[in-house]
Scaffold this motif. Structure first.
Motif, PDB file in Angstrom:
ATOM      1  N   ASP A  26       0.828  -1.215   0.000  1.00 14.45           N
ATOM      2  CA  ASP A  26       0.000   0.000   0.000  1.00 14.45           C
ATOM      3  C   ASP A  26       0.856   1.256   0.000  1.00 14.45           C
ATOM      4  O   ASP A  26       0.542   2.243  -0.682  1.00 14.45           O
ATOM      5  N   VAL A  27       1.937   1.226   0.764  1.00 12.90           N
ATOM      6  CA  VAL A  27       2.829   2.388   0.802  1.00 12.90           C
ATOM      7  C   VAL A  27       3.457   2.642  -0.569  1.00 12.90           C
ATOM      8  O   VAL A  27       3.498   3.776  -1.068  1.00 12.90           O
ATOM      9  N   GLU A  28       3.946   1.579  -1.200  1.00 11.19           N
ATOM     10  CA  GLU A  28       4.537   1.740  -2.525  1.00 11.19           C
ATOM     11  C   GLU A  28       3.497   2.213  -3.541  1.00 11.19           C
ATOM     12  O   GLU A  28       3.787   3.066  -4.390  1.00 11.19           O
ATOM     13  N   SER A  29       2.272   1.671  -3.458  1.00  9.64           N
ATOM     14  CA  SER A  29       1.216   2.105  -4.374  1.00  9.64           C
ATOM     15  C   SER A  29       0.873   3.578  -4.161  1.00  9.64           C
ATOM     16  O   SER A  29       0.678   4.321  -5.126  1.00  9.64           O
ATOM     17  N   ALA A  30       0.807   4.002  -2.899  1.00 11.10           N
ATOM     18  CA  ALA A  30       0.502   5.415  -2.618  1.00 11.10           C
ATOM     19  C   ALA A  30       1.590   6.333  -3.169  1.00 11.10           C
ATOM     20  O   ALA A  30       1.306   7.409  -3.721  1.00 11.10           O
ATOM     21  N   LYS A  31       2.857   5.907  -3.042  1.00 10.87           N
ATOM     22  CA  LYS A  31       3.958   6.710  -3.592  1.00 10.87           C
ATOM     23  C   LYS A  31       3.834   6.840  -5.105  1.00 10.87           C
ATOM     24  O   LYS A  31       4.032   7.917  -5.677  1.00 10.87           O
ATOM     25  N   ASN A  32       3.496   5.729  -5.768  1.00  9.15           N
ATOM     26  CA  ASN A  32       3.357   5.776  -7.227  1.00  9.15           C
ATOM     27  C   ASN A  32       2.190   6.663  -7.642  1.00  9.15           C
ATOM     28  O   ASN A  32       2.297   7.437  -8.612  1.00  9.15           O
ATOM     29  N   PHE A  33       1.054   6.584  -6.927  1.00  8.72           N
ATOM     30  CA  PHE A  33      -0.085   7.439  -7.241  1.00  8.72           C
ATOM     31  C   PHE A  33       0.250   8.915  -7.027  1.00  8.72           C
ATOM     32  O   PHE A  33      -0.142   9.777  -7.815  1.00  8.72           O
TER      33      PHE A  33
ATOM     34  N   ALA B 271       0.146  11.689  -9.864  1.00  9.41           N
ATOM     35  CA  ALA B 271      -0.687  12.890  -9.719  1.00  9.41           C
ATOM     36  C   ALA B 271       0.130  14.158  -9.883  1.00  9.41           C
ATOM     37  O   ALA B 271      -0.331  15.140 -10.480  1.00  9.41           O
ATOM     38  N   ALA B 272       1.352  14.139  -9.369  1.00 11.59           N
ATOM     39  CA  ALA B 272       2.207  15.322  -9.525  1.00 11.59           C
ATOM     40  C   ALA B 272       2.542  15.572 -10.984  1.00 11.59           C
ATOM     41  O   ALA B 272       2.583  16.723 -11.445  1.00 11.59           O
ATOM     42  N   ILE B 273       2.778  14.492 -11.729  1.00  7.98           N
ATOM     43  CA  ILE B 273       3.097  14.656 -13.147  1.00  7.98           C
ATOM     44  C   ILE B 273       1.880  15.151 -13.931  1.00  7.98           C
ATOM     45  O   ILE B 273       1.973  16.058 -14.765  1.00  7.98           O
ATOM     46  N   LEU B 274       0.687  14.580 -13.656  1.00  6.43           N
ATOM     47  CA  LEU B 274      -0.513  14.979 -14.375  1.00  6.43           C
ATOM     48  C   LEU B 274      -0.954  16.389 -14.023  1.00  6.43           C
ATOM     49  O   LEU B 274      -1.555  17.086 -14.846  1.00  6.43           O
ATOM     50  N   SER B 275      -0.699  16.815 -12.762  1.00  3.08           N
ATOM     51  CA  SER B 275      -1.114  18.165 -12.375  1.00  3.08           C
ATOM     52  C   SER B 275      -0.355  19.245 -13.127  1.00  3.08           C
ATOM     53  O   SER B 275      -0.836  20.365 -13.257  1.00  3.08           O
ATOM     54  N   LYS B 276       0.818  18.903 -13.629  1.00  5.44           N
ATOM     55  CA  LYS B 276       1.604  19.886 -14.382  1.00  5.44           C
ATOM     56  C   LYS B 276       1.128  20.021 -15.824  1.00  5.44           C
ATOM     57  O   LYS B 276       1.563  20.920 -16.522  1.00  5.44           O
ATOM     58  N   SER B 277       0.267  19.090 -16.270  1.00  4.84           N
ATOM     59  CA  SER B 277      -0.213  19.130 -17.653  1.00  4.84           C
ATOM     60  C   SER B 277      -1.719  18.904 -17.656  1.00  4.84           C
ATOM     61  O   SER B 277      -2.180  17.758 -17.563  1.00  4.84           O
TER      62      SER B 277
ATOM     63  N   ARG C 177      -6.381  11.422 -19.625  1.00  2.00           N
ATOM     64  CA  ARG C 177      -6.503  10.294 -18.691  1.00  2.00           C
ATOM     65  C   ARG C 177      -7.959  10.098 -18.288  1.00  2.00           C
ATOM     66  O   ARG C 177      -8.432   8.971 -18.163  1.00  2.00           O
ATOM     67  N   ARG C 178      -8.664  11.186 -18.096  1.00  2.00           N
ATOM     68  CA  ARG C 178     -10.083  11.103 -17.733  1.00  2.00           C
ATOM     69  C   ARG C 178     -10.907  10.529 -18.880  1.00  2.00           C
ATOM     70  O   ARG C 178     -11.783   9.691 -18.686  1.00  2.00           O
ATOM     71  N   PHE C 179     -10.615  10.957 -20.103  1.00  2.00           N
ATOM     72  CA  PHE C 179     -11.331  10.427 -21.263  1.00  2.00           C
ATOM     73  C   PHE C 179     -11.078   8.937 -21.424  1.00  2.00           C
ATOM     74  O   PHE C 179     -11.974   8.172 -21.786  1.00  2.00           O
ATOM     75  N   GLU C 180      -9.867   8.524 -21.169  1.00  2.00           N
ATOM     76  CA  GLU C 180      -9.554   7.101 -21.271  1.00  2.00           C
ATOM     77  C   GLU C 180     -10.347   6.292 -20.240  1.00  2.00           C
ATOM     78  O   GLU C 180     -10.854   5.206 -20.540  1.00  2.00           O
ATOM     79  N   ALA C 181     -10.472   6.822 -19.029  1.00  2.00           N
ATOM     80  CA  ALA C 181     -11.248   6.136 -17.999  1.00  2.00           C
ATOM     81  C   ALA C 181     -12.717   6.031 -18.406  1.00  2.00           C
ATOM     82  O   ALA C 181     -13.363   4.996 -18.223  1.00  2.00           O
TER      83      ALA C 181
END
Length: 300
Positions: free
Chosen positions: A191-198, A202-208, A215-219
């Motif tokens: 869970d800790v590793e998954s949270a770090k990856n998320f 999120a930090a990468i997507l927030s910049k673009s 990503r939302r359209f794909e979902a």
């Protein structure tokens, strides 16, 4: 021929034949003359004088004897039943014959006593986890005694350690609890590793913002593939798109105004018209896109 001589000769032959013995290769025979040890007899045929001499055969092969169901008490006061196997052999036939009456019974009794002493100094967990070490300690202590009797203990093995039913249930619960603990630890680390990856994603997507929308359209496209009905709100993403378009238009307007002030101050009216047109186009495109996704949501 004298009949007495014939009878005497026949009796002498029978006496000599009665004194013939066969000694096997794995045996050693000791000759006693009038109760006194007079020598060792090698394998093969040998002759002794019955009535005056006796032969005692000693088997020099390795023997194994079972010590079954020996009740012992461990250091932490747990009663257990231990099954043990003993391997020994005779290395000095003279000592094995003269120093002890029954060397087989003697070595078995000595092994039982030492087994109780060693296990009594050992905790149950150590007994179950380190059987070989406990068996080696028992063998060493037995060897110090039986070596004086011409015997050599090659191996002592603990075949089985039987516990009371209540203790078996306790050990089973301990094992289950230990496995549950390992499961919780592994799951928490995952869970800790998954949270770090998320968080990194999120930090990468927030910049673009564009990447976030893709990503939302794909979902949404993945949700539309199944037969499950899903209700989602497109209002907030539409506002985000509209605000983004407005921000881009405002930035473009600011740049145009700066250029207009520098290049041609008289063209302000034309630049303002272009600004309104860009804002209208951006809002129209955002509204069209929102309607398309709302229609896709109704079809789902």
């Amino acid at each position: 021929m004298d009949p007495l001589l014939l009878v005497f000769g026949f009796l002498l032959l029978a006496y000599l034949l009665a004194g013939i013995r066969q000694i096997n290769q794995w045996e050693v025979a000791l000759r006693f003359t009038l109760g006194k040890l007079s020598g060792r007899v090698q394998p093969g045929l040998t002759l002794f004088l019955p009535g005056f001499q006796t032969l005692r055969k000693i088997d020099t092969r390795t023997k194994n004897r079972d010590l079954l169901r020996q009740m012992v008490i461990t250091r932490d006061n747990v009663t257990t039943m231990v099954d043990t196997v003993l391997y020994y052999r005779v290395v000095d036939p003279e000592k094995a014959t003269l120093a002890v009456e029954n060397y087989e019974a003697a070595v078995k009794d000595r092994a039982k006593v030492v087994l109780r002493d060693v296990v009594g100094e050992t905790r149950l967990d150590e007994l179950l986890a380190h059987r070989e070490e406990v068996a080696a300690k028992v063998r060493a202590q037995v060897e110090t005694t039986v070596s004086q009797w011409g015997l050599h203990v090659e191996l002592i093995g603990l075949q089985d350690v039987q516990l009371p039913p209540q203790m078996q249930e306790v050990l089973a619960k301990v094992a289950i609890a230990e496995r549950d603990r390992k499961y919780v630890v592994i799951k928490s680390e995952a869970d800790v590793e998954s949270a770090k990856n998320f968080a990194e994603a999120a930090a990468i997507l927030s910049k673009s913002p564009g990447a976030m929308e893709l990503r939302r359209f794909e979902a949404l496209a993945n949700l539309s593939q199944g037969n499950t009905k899903v209700i989602f709100d497109l209002a907030k993403p539409y506002d985000d798109v509209r605000h983004t378009a407005a921000a881009m238009a405002e930035a473009a307007t600011t740049n145009e105004q700066q250029r207009m002030r520098v290049d041609n101050p008289g063209a302000g009216a034309l630049r303002t018209a272009a600004q309104h047109e860009a804002e209208a186009i951006a809002e129209a495109e955002a509204e069209l896109q929102a309607r398309k996704f709302m229609a896709a949501g109704r079809k789902i």
